[in-house]
Design a protein around this motif. Sequence first.
Motif, short mmCIF file in Angstrom:
data_model
loop_
_atom_site.label_atom_id
_atom_site.label_comp_id
_atom_site.label_asym_id
_atom_site.label_seq_id
_atom_site.Cartn_x
_atom_site.Cartn_y
_atom_site.Cartn_z
N GLU A 1 0.84 -1.22 0.00
CA GLU A 1 0.00 0.00 0.00
C GLU A 1 0.87 1.26 0.00
OE1 GLU A 1 -3.29 2.08 -0.56
OE2 GLU A 1 -3.25 -0.10 -0.47
N GLU A 2 1.96 1.25 0.78
CA GLU A 2 2.87 2.40 0.80
C GLU A 2 3.53 2.57 -0.57
OE1 GLU A 2 6.43 4.38 3.49
OE2 GLU A 2 6.07 2.23 3.67
N ALA A 3 3.89 1.47 -1.21
CA ALA A 3 4.49 1.54 -2.55
C ALA A 3 3.50 2.16 -3.54
CB ALA A 3 4.91 0.15 -3.02
N ARG A 4 2.25 1.76 -3.47
CA ARG A 4 1.23 2.32 -4.36
C ARG A 4 1.03 3.81 -4.11
NH1 ARG A 4 -1.35 -1.48 -7.19
NH2 ARG A 4 -1.23 -3.62 -6.47
N THR A 5 1.08 4.21 -2.85
CA THR A 5 0.95 5.63 -2.51
C THR A 5 2.11 6.42 -3.09
OG1 THR A 5 -0.28 5.14 -0.49
CG2 THR A 5 0.81 7.29 -0.60
#
Length: 73
Positions: free
Chosen positions: A36-40
């Motif tokens: 999720e952090e990578a997508r953000t």
Amino acid sequence: MEKFEGKLAALEALLFIHGEAIDAGKVAKVLELGEEEARTLLADLEKSLESEGRGLRLISDRDRFQLVTKPMF
């Protein structure tokens, strides 16, 4: 904010050296982030590259992302 900018810079460098489309899961693994952090970060990088003063853009196809030059260049 500095930690975020460092992660964003690491993402930009990864996309640059990888040279071809990479999926968000692999980005997360290489940068040691949650998916999720990578997508953000990918969304934030895409937005920052949209400004007129930048020569690159981030394209995506399904779950794969690639850093490319803007069409005008």
